[in-house]
Design a protein around this motif. Structure first.
Motif, PDB file in Angstrom:
ATOM      1  N   ALA A   1       5.909  10.320   6.450  1.00  0.00           N
ATOM      2  CA  ALA A   1       7.107   9.696   6.174  1.00  0.00           C
ATOM      3  C   ALA A   1       8.576   8.931   6.622  1.00  0.00           C
ATOM      4  O   ALA A   1       9.079   7.807   6.257  1.00  0.00           O
ATOM      5  N   MET A   2       8.030   8.860   8.424  1.00  0.00           N
ATOM      6  CA  MET A   2       9.227   8.262   9.063  1.00  0.00           C
ATOM      7  C   MET A   2       8.830   6.475   8.361  1.00  0.00           C
ATOM      8  O   MET A   2       9.300   5.488   8.508  1.00  0.00           O
ATOM      9  N   ASP A   3       7.294   6.532   8.573  1.00  0.00           N
ATOM     10  CA  ASP A   3       7.352   5.183   8.372  1.00  0.00           C
ATOM     11  C   ASP A   3       7.433   4.351   6.924  1.00  0.00           C
ATOM     12  O   ASP A   3       8.292   3.526   7.226  1.00  0.00           O
ATOM     13  N   ALA A   4       7.819   5.042   6.428  1.00  0.00           N
ATOM     14  CA  ALA A   4       8.326   5.197   4.771  1.00  0.00           C
ATOM     15  C   ALA A   4      10.070   4.884   4.403  1.00  0.00           C
ATOM     16  O   ALA A   4      10.343   4.631   3.641  1.00  0.00           O
ATOM     17  N   GLY A   5      10.841   5.116   5.404  1.00  0.00           N
ATOM     18  CA  GLY A   5      11.829   4.615   5.987  1.00  0.00           C
ATOM     19  C   GLY A   5      12.915   6.526   5.967  1.00  0.00           C
ATOM     20  O   GLY A   5      14.129   6.951   5.929  1.00  0.00           O
TER      21      GLY A   5
ATOM     22  N   SER B   1       1.014  -1.672  -0.107  1.00  0.00           N
ATOM     23  CA  SER B   1      -0.117  -0.162  -0.216  1.00  0.00           C
ATOM     24  C   SER B   1       0.969   1.301  -0.104  1.00  0.00           C
ATOM     25  O   SER B   1       2.359   0.963   0.782  1.00  0.00           O
ATOM     26  N   THR B   2       0.502   2.769  -1.133  1.00  0.00           N
ATOM     27  CA  THR B   2       1.027   3.679  -0.845  1.00  0.00           C
ATOM     28  C   THR B   2       1.127   4.356   0.951  1.00  0.00           C
ATOM     29  O   THR B   2       2.373   4.920   0.826  1.00  0.00           O
ATOM     30  N   ARG B   3       0.126   3.545   1.646  1.00  0.00           N
ATOM     31  CA  ARG B   3       0.137   4.516   2.965  1.00  0.00           C
ATOM     32  C   ARG B   3       0.507   3.795   3.986  1.00  0.00           C
ATOM     33  O   ARG B   3      -0.528   2.538   3.805  1.00  0.00           O
ATOM     34  N   CYS B   4       1.036   3.712   4.462  1.00  0.00           N
ATOM     35  CA  CYS B   4       0.556   2.207   6.093  1.00  0.00           C
ATOM     36  C   CYS B   4      -0.345   2.487   7.136  1.00  0.00           C
ATOM     37  O   CYS B   4      -0.565   3.751   7.255  1.00  0.00           O
TER      38      CYS B   4
END
Length: 263
Positions: free
Chosen positions: A125-129, A21-24
């Motif tokens: 953003a932090m979830d995405a790294g 998914s694009t968003r977590c």
């Protein structure tokens, strides 16, 4: 740049999440970080700032379509950029950010996220790294949330007063945006009067004057439209993006590393 154990576990989660998914899910991400609440180690925080000080130029990407995003950013990195910023205005931004973090994890390429407007945006953003957070304007709540968690936040500021306010709220770098009349000389005047600031001009920086901004007091610079020529991107000429990157990074290297000021 090595990640702390907490950051590494979150990054692994983010990669898995981005593929589905694009968003977590924030609730799932919270479980991944346990009681850490997005907290980074002080070592990681200093490493991000040292990276900005060493390489001094960030590729700031906005594209109209999702498919051109990774191609354009890859071209900038191939041309010499070691700091890359994906902006939330780009379709599938977090998906592409996560993919690049996976690809460049453990290398000297640092990946961050821009156009952050809320704490929720920062969490995603932090979830995405993301390794750093950029905002287009001075947002005290986002700056303070990041500062409390050893996350490097670079907020957008337009005036000397906003630069000071960002610094006082805990921003170790202050983004000058949009551009100001006088360009490098404006930066020289402000940084001379307030040498504790670490100013990062973005708008108004081009392939030829980037080095001039750095030699006139800027800590680092951001390259947007002059680097990512939208006409070249539209016609699929990513070699031109690489050539732009090579030109600007040659000018940046002449200025040499930035000597960080004590915080």
């Amino acid at each position: 740049m090595s990640l702390s154990p907490t950051s590494s576990s979150l990054f692994s989660f983010a990669v898995r999440c981005a593929r589905s998914s694009t968003r977590c899910s924030l609730s799932t991400a919270s479980a991944a970080t346990a009681s850490g609440d997005y907290v980074q180690s002080r070592e990681t925080y200093e490493s991000v700032l040292n990276h900005f000080a060493q390489f001094r130029a960030c590729a700031v990407l906005r594209t109209a379509t999702s498919d051109t995003c990774p191609k354009a950013m890859q071209a900038a990195i191939d041309g010499g950029f070691k700091i890359a910023e994906f902006t939330l205005t780009t379709p599938d931004c977090l998906h592409h950010l996560s993919d690049f973090r996976s690809k460049y994890n453990g290398t000297d390429v640092m990946i961050g996220c821009g156009t952050i407007l809320t704490i929720q945006d920062a969490k995603l953003a932090m979830d995405a790294g993301s390794q750093f957070i950029i905002t287009p304007v001075m947002l005290p709540d986002v700056i303070e949330w990041c500062a409390a968690r050893n996350i490097v936040c670079v907020p957008g500021c337009q005036t000397p007063t906003e630069l000071i306010q960002a610094y006082r709220h805990g921003a170790p770098l202050q983004k000058l945006f949009p551009g100001v009349a006088g360009g490098p000389m404006w930066v020289k005047a402000v940084s001379s009067a307030m040498p504790f600031l670490a100013i990062n001009p973005t708008s108004g920086v081009d392939l030829d004057n980037a080095g001039e901004f750095l030699t006139h007091g800027a800590a680092s610079v951001g390259l947007v439209a002059p680097l990512f020529d939208q006409a070249a991107i539209a016609r699929g000429d990513f070699d031109q993006i690489s050539k732009n990157a090579e030109k600007v990074m040659a000018n940046v290297r002449v200025a040499g590393p930035y000597i960080r000021k004590s915080q």
